[in-house]
Design a protein around this motif. Structure first.
Motif, PDB file in Angstrom:
ATOM      1  N   VAL A  23     -17.633 -45.141 -28.767  1.00 38.75           N
ATOM      2  CA  VAL A  23     -17.018 -43.927 -29.380  1.00 38.75           C
ATOM      3  C   VAL A  23     -17.918 -43.515 -30.555  1.00 38.75           C
ATOM      4  N   LEU A  29     -16.791 -51.076 -27.252  1.00 37.00           N
ATOM      5  CA  LEU A  29     -16.071 -49.782 -27.043  1.00 37.00           C
ATOM      6  C   LEU A  29     -16.325 -48.963 -28.279  1.00 37.00           C
ATOM      7  N   LEU A  30     -16.037 -49.471 -29.514  1.00 33.73           N
ATOM      8  CA  LEU A  30     -16.099 -48.851 -30.581  1.00 33.73           C
ATOM      9  C   LEU A  30     -17.631 -48.266 -30.844  1.00 33.73           C
ATOM     10  N   ARG A  86     -20.676 -41.463 -29.234  1.00 34.84           N
ATOM     11  CA  ARG A  86     -20.481 -40.089 -28.415  1.00 34.84           C
ATOM     12  C   ARG A  86     -20.157 -39.137 -29.671  1.00 34.84           C
ATOM     13  N   VAL A  87     -19.292 -39.578 -30.606  1.00 35.79           N
ATOM     14  CA  VAL A  87     -18.677 -38.542 -31.517  1.00 35.79           C
ATOM     15  C   VAL A  87     -20.082 -38.213 -32.461  1.00 35.79           C
TER      16      VAL A  87
END
Length: 151
Positions: free
Chosen positions: A31, A27-28, A34-35
């Protein structure tokens, strides 16, 4: 007496202990990826490229931890940096341009020229990625019961 067959509760706890860190790291990674893409597209230059480079190296370091969650932080950071540095240095050769011409979808990834600052940002990103990954694994590990029953 032969070994006990684990109950479904015990099996669920064992699987949670085994996969929770990896799932949290995955999950990290999502993220961070995407960022990083948003930063490259939305931040003005030179900030967009710099933040994108930092987060790309952070992503690689986190992915090392996804593959092997028990990897030492220093090892994960060094692997993350080494891969990103190799990629940056490869831009001194015609290989990235050849690949981008053959597969145009890779052009946004491969199209940039070599930048010595990219090596610095890769080092920073590897440290950021490992720090975030270690923090996530510790948080997940602290949040799980160590055994026994709870309500």
């Amino acid at each position: 007496m032969p070994g006990r067959v684990p109950t479904s509760d015990a099996l669920a706890r064992t699987l949670a202990r085994a996969f929770a860190p990896r799932f949290a790291l995955l999950l990290l990674a999502v993220v961070v990826a995407r960022v990083g893409r948003l930063a490259e597209r939305r931040l003005p230059e030179p900030w967009g490229d710099a933040v994108g480079d930092v987060l790309a190296a952070a992503l690689v370091a986190v992915l090392v931890l996804v593959v092997r969650p028990r990897t030492r932080a220093l090892t994960a950071g060094l692997v993350g940096f080494a891969l990103c540095a190799a990629f940056e240095v490869s831009r001194l050769t015609p290989l990235p341009q050849d690949l981008a011409e053959r597969w145009p979808a890779l052009d946004p990834l491969l199209g940039a020229a070599f930048s010595p600052a990219g090596l610095l940002w890769a080092a920073v990103g590897a440290v950021v990625g490992v720090a975030a990954g270690v923090a996530v694994v510790r948080a997940v590990s602290r949040g799980r019961p160590r055994g026994g029953h709870h309500t």
